[in-house]
Design a protein around this motif. Sequence first.
Motif, PDB file in Angstrom:
ATOM      1  N   THR A   1      10.431   6.073   3.039  1.00  0.00           N
ATOM      2  CA  THR A   1      11.440   5.633   2.139  1.00  0.00           C
ATOM      3  C   THR A   1      12.379   6.935   2.076  1.00  0.00           C
ATOM      4  OG1 THR A   1      10.151   6.477   0.203  1.00  0.00           O
ATOM      5  CG2 THR A   1       9.609   4.309   0.823  1.00  0.00           C
ATOM      6  N   ARG A   2      11.959   8.053   2.211  1.00  0.00           N
ATOM      7  CA  ARG A   2      12.725   9.315   1.851  1.00  0.00           C
ATOM      8  C   ARG A   2      12.528   9.586   0.404  1.00  0.00           C
ATOM      9  NH1 ARG A   2      17.829   7.924   4.993  1.00  0.00           N
ATOM     10  NH2 ARG A   2      17.409   5.954   4.390  1.00  0.00           N
ATOM     11  N   ASP A   3      11.937   8.814  -0.341  1.00  0.00           N
ATOM     12  CA  ASP A   3      12.010   8.962  -1.900  1.00  0.00           C
ATOM     13  C   ASP A   3      10.964   9.891  -2.386  1.00  0.00           C
ATOM     14  OD1 ASP A   3      14.277   7.302  -2.821  1.00  0.00           O
ATOM     15  OD2 ASP A   3      13.108   5.453  -2.434  1.00  0.00           O
ATOM     16  N   ILE A   4      11.247  10.912  -2.835  1.00  0.00           N
ATOM     17  CA  ILE A   4      10.249  12.038  -3.533  1.00  0.00           C
ATOM     18  C   ILE A   4       9.777  11.718  -5.015  1.00  0.00           C
ATOM     19  CG2 ILE A   4       9.826  14.480  -3.865  1.00  0.00           C
ATOM     20  CD1 ILE A   4      10.663  13.928  -1.063  1.00  0.00           C
ATOM     21  N   THR A   5       8.388  11.349  -4.666  1.00  0.00           N
ATOM     22  CA  THR A   5       7.754  11.135  -6.265  1.00  0.00           C
ATOM     23  C   THR A   5       6.209  11.385  -5.939  1.00  0.00           C
ATOM     24  OG1 THR A   5       7.210   9.217  -7.665  1.00  0.00           O
ATOM     25  CG2 THR A   5       7.169   8.612  -5.129  1.00  0.00           C
ATOM     26  N   LYS A   6       5.599  11.071  -7.095  1.00  0.00           N
ATOM     27  CA  LYS A   6       4.143  11.584  -6.931  1.00  0.00           C
ATOM     28  C   LYS A   6       3.450  10.351  -7.609  1.00  0.00           C
ATOM     29  CE  LYS A   6       4.242  14.313 -11.486  1.00  0.00           C
ATOM     30  NZ  LYS A   6       4.256  15.473 -12.256  1.00  0.00           N
ATOM     31  N   LEU A   7       2.081  10.274  -7.473  1.00  0.00           N
ATOM     32  CA  LEU A   7       1.163   9.053  -7.825  1.00  0.00           C
ATOM     33  C   LEU A   7       0.422   9.320  -8.925  1.00  0.00           C
ATOM     34  CD1 LEU A   7       0.497   7.317  -4.331  1.00  0.00           C
ATOM     35  CD2 LEU A   7       2.199   6.900  -6.193  1.00  0.00           C
ATOM     36  N   ASP A   8      -0.069   8.537  -9.880  1.00  0.00           N
ATOM     37  CA  ASP A   8      -0.863   9.157 -10.951  1.00  0.00           C
ATOM     38  C   ASP A   8      -1.774   7.752 -10.898  1.00  0.00           C
ATOM     39  OD1 ASP A   8      -2.128   9.368 -13.192  1.00  0.00           O
ATOM     40  OD2 ASP A   8      -0.253   9.533 -14.374  1.00  0.00           O
TER      41      ASP A   8
ATOM     42  N   GLY B   1       5.791  14.352  -3.235  1.00  0.00           N
ATOM     43  CA  GLY B   1       5.900  14.258  -1.507  1.00  0.00           C
ATOM     44  C   GLY B   1       6.773  12.967  -1.428  1.00  0.00           C
ATOM     45  N   GLU B   2       6.926  12.556  -0.220  1.00  0.00           N
ATOM     46  CA  GLU B   2       7.697  11.327   0.293  1.00  0.00           C
ATOM     47  C   GLU B   2       6.727  10.226  -0.100  1.00  0.00           C
ATOM     48  OE1 GLU B   2       9.472  11.547   4.313  1.00  0.00           O
ATOM     49  OE2 GLU B   2       9.837   9.175   3.985  1.00  0.00           O
ATOM     50  N   ILE B   3       7.241   8.996  -0.676  1.00  0.00           N
ATOM     51  CA  ILE B   3       6.464   7.854  -0.791  1.00  0.00           C
ATOM     52  C   ILE B   3       6.646   6.771   0.450  1.00  0.00           C
ATOM     53  CG2 ILE B   3       8.257   6.700  -2.197  1.00  0.00           C
ATOM     54  CD1 ILE B   3       5.705   5.288  -3.524  1.00  0.00           C
ATOM     55  N   VAL B   4       5.460   6.589   0.916  1.00  0.00           N
ATOM     56  CA  VAL B   4       5.504   5.838   2.206  1.00  0.00           C
ATOM     57  C   VAL B   4       4.830   4.368   1.889  1.00  0.00           C
ATOM     58  CG1 VAL B   4       4.461   5.397   4.646  1.00  0.00           C
ATOM     59  CG2 VAL B   4       5.282   7.630   3.722  1.00  0.00           C
ATOM     60  N   VAL B   5       5.579   3.228   2.294  1.00  0.00           N
ATOM     61  CA  VAL B   5       5.099   1.923   1.673  1.00  0.00           C
ATOM     62  C   VAL B   5       4.656   0.758   3.118  1.00  0.00           C
ATOM     63  CG1 VAL B   5       5.570  -0.080   0.317  1.00  0.00           C
ATOM     64  CG2 VAL B   5       6.576   2.257  -0.090  1.00  0.00           C
TER      65      VAL B   5
ATOM     66  N   ILE C   1       0.870  -1.171   0.130  1.00  0.00           N
ATOM     67  CA  ILE C   1      -0.082  -0.146  -0.034  1.00  0.00           C
ATOM     68  C   ILE C   1       0.994   1.308  -0.158  1.00  0.00           C
ATOM     69  CG2 ILE C   1      -1.644   1.173   1.382  1.00  0.00           C
ATOM     70  CD1 ILE C   1      -2.529  -1.360   2.651  1.00  0.00           C
ATOM     71  N   VAL C   2       0.767   2.191  -0.867  1.00  0.00           N
ATOM     72  CA  VAL C   2       1.652   3.352  -0.967  1.00  0.00           C
ATOM     73  C   VAL C   2       0.630   4.588  -0.962  1.00  0.00           C
ATOM     74  CG1 VAL C   2       3.259   2.293  -2.561  1.00  0.00           C
ATOM     75  CG2 VAL C   2       1.150   3.591  -3.564  1.00  0.00           C
ATOM     76  N   GLU C   3       1.394   5.534  -0.110  1.00  0.00           N
ATOM     77  CA  GLU C   3       0.945   6.958   0.074  1.00  0.00           C
ATOM     78  C   GLU C   3       1.803   7.891  -0.353  1.00  0.00           C
ATOM     79  OE1 GLU C   3      -0.651   6.941   4.469  1.00  0.00           O
ATOM     80  OE2 GLU C   3       0.664   5.280   4.513  1.00  0.00           O
ATOM     81  N   VAL C   4       1.756   9.196  -0.448  1.00  0.00           N
ATOM     82  CA  VAL C   4       2.685  10.119  -0.390  1.00  0.00           C
ATOM     83  C   VAL C   4       2.160  11.199   0.477  1.00  0.00           C
ATOM     84  CG1 VAL C   4       3.432  11.905  -1.998  1.00  0.00           C
ATOM     85  CG2 VAL C   4       2.957   9.758  -2.883  1.00  0.00           C
ATOM     86  N   ILE C   5       3.446  11.529   1.357  1.00  0.00           N
ATOM     87  CA  ILE C   5       2.910  12.253   2.340  1.00  0.00           C
ATOM     88  C   ILE C   5       3.978  13.653   2.153  1.00  0.00           C
ATOM     89  CG2 ILE C   5       2.208  10.651   3.951  1.00  0.00           C
ATOM     90  CD1 ILE C   5       5.063  11.210   5.376  1.00  0.00           C
TER      91      ILE C   5
END
Lengths: 433, 148
Positions: free
Chosen positions: A300-307, A281-285, A263-267
Amino acid sequence: MFWEKEKETMDRKSLENLQVGLLREKIEYAYNNIPFYKRKFDEYGITKKSIKTIEDIRKLPFTTKIDFRDNYPFGLLARPMKEIVRIHSSSGTTGKPTVVAYTKKDIKIWADLVARIAKAAGVTDEDIVQIAFGYGLFTGGFGLHYGLENIGAAIIPASSGNTKRQIMLMQDYGATVLVCTPSYALYMAEVAQNMGINPKKDLKLRIGMFGAEPWSEQLRKKIEESLNIKAYDNYGLSEIIGPGVAGECEAQNGMHVAEDHFIVEVINPETEEPVKPGEYGEIVVTTITKEALPVFRYRTRDITKLDYSTCKCGRTSVRMHKPIGRTDDMLIIRGVNVFPSQIEEILFNIEGVSPHYQIIVDRKGALDTVTVLVEANANLFFDEMKKQKLLLDKINDELKTTLGIDVDVKLVEPNTIERSEGKAKRIIDKRKF
Amino acid sequence: MDTEKYKIPQISVFIENKKGRFYNTTKVLKEANINIRAMSLADTMDFGILRFVVDKPEKAYESLIESNFIVKTNEVIAVAIKDESGGLSNLLKTISDLDINVEYMYTFVNNLDKKAVMLFKFEDIDLAIEKLLKENSELLDKDYFKKI
C-alpha cells in the motif's frame, strides 16, 4: 453500533481459521483464473498447501502498483467482463491510471464493509449524509454512497467542489453527517465562517467520516471544534476495494480492519521483513473474499502500526493507527527521513497556528533546504519584531528538535496557500535529482 | 493624572515582502478616505510590519480587516522636540535617564512650527507618559492626529 455484529466480534481463533481457509481458496482461485498470479505462484512454488498457518502468508510474493500498470487495463481480473458490473480507477499522476473492477458480489461486500464503518462511527438510518467526495472513477464517492444507502441513511450526493453551494445544501437540508477529505472539511468550515454561518447554531452536523488522505490528531481536533462534530477516520484504497477496509469506532482509537475480508501485515519497506509488534511500517493487504480482483500482499505504501489490544467497543479486529504518511511521501532531507505529518503535528501544537501550511523542499548547492509556509493570523502577528522573532524561533526550535534538521518557518499572508477541494497539496519538492 | 489623551492609536499590519503588498495596504486606506499622519515600515527578509497613525483609526482598522489584512491596534506616544541639532539627542537622554524601555520609534512629518515629532512605542506606556510629563516633555494629545 454494529452492522454485522457476529463477524465483527468473532473470537480471534475462529477469525484466524477463517482467514487461513479463505486464503487457501483464493490462492487456488487466482492460480486458475489470473495468468499473472499463475506465473508468480509457479515461480515461488506456491500452492494452497503452502498455507498452514496465517504466518505462512509471508511465503507469497508481493503485488505492487507496478503490477497493476503492467497488466493495464484488465490483465489482473479473475472474471470475464460479463460478470463485471463496475469499473473504477485511481488517478495516475504518472502514466496510466490503476484500474479496478467489481462483480455483483464484490459490490455487495463493499457496501457491507462501508456500512460497518458508518455504523461504527455512529451513523444511523435517521441521518442525512452529505457526500462531498467526487463521484466518478474515484472509489470514495460511490463507495461511501452504496454503504450509507445500505444502512438506510438519506444521502445528499453533493460530490466535490462548489463549496458555497455545499454549505447552503448542508444548512437547508439539515445534513447531520459529512463525508469528504479532512482537508476539505476544514476548508468548508472556513468558508462557512466567511459566509457568516456558525456551524454550532446554523448547521445540524454531528458526525464527519473523513478519509482518502493522512491527517493528524491535531487536525481532527481543529475540524471537530470548527464544525462542532465528532470526526472519524476511515481507510481504504481502490486496489484493495476502496473505502471500507478499516474504520474507527466511537472510541476513536485506531481503525478496525475488516479482517474477515482482508489480511494485514506491517513490514519494513526496505528489508520487507515484518516489523516488531506495534512498530511503524508499511501496511500490506491481502484480499480473501474479492471475486473480480483478488490481490495478494499488496504494497500500500502507507505507513502505520497495528494494535491487537482489545477495544472497548467489543470488536475483536486489529486496529490500524492513522497512517502517518506514505513511503512515497516520505521526504529524505539531508539523509533524514521526514514525514509531512510530523511537521503538521508540531505546527498544530503551537497555539494559534492556522491549519494551512505548505512544505517546500529545495536544494541550494549540495544542501537540502526545507521551508514551511504558515499563514499568519492575528494570533501569530505581533506589532513588535522581538515577539515576532521569538515565536518564529520557537516554531523552528521545536521542528528541529523533533525532526533533527533545520527548518525555516515563514509567515505568509492569509489565503495565499492554495485550498484544496480534494486531497491537499502539502509538499512542493523542487529538488532535481 | 489623565494619561489616556496622550495614548495615540496606532495600527500595525503584517505584510509579506512581495511586490505590491505595501501599495495594496495604502490603497485600502485611500478607498476608505483615511489620511495617514505618520508611518514606518520595519522589514525582515520575509515580511514587514507596517505601522500607521491615521486620522480615523477605527475606520482604518475595520477596512483593513475587511480586506483580509492581519491587523493589530496598539498605542504610541508622540513627543514634540525642537527641530534643531541635538533635539533628539536631548530627548533620548531624558528617556535613558528615566530608565524606560523603548520598543521602537519613528518620526512624523508635521506642520508644527519649528518642531519635530517623534513617535515612541514604550514597554509600559502609562509609566512613560507619567515620567515624561514630569520632565516637562511636550506630549501631543490624540486629537492632534485627527485634524487634517
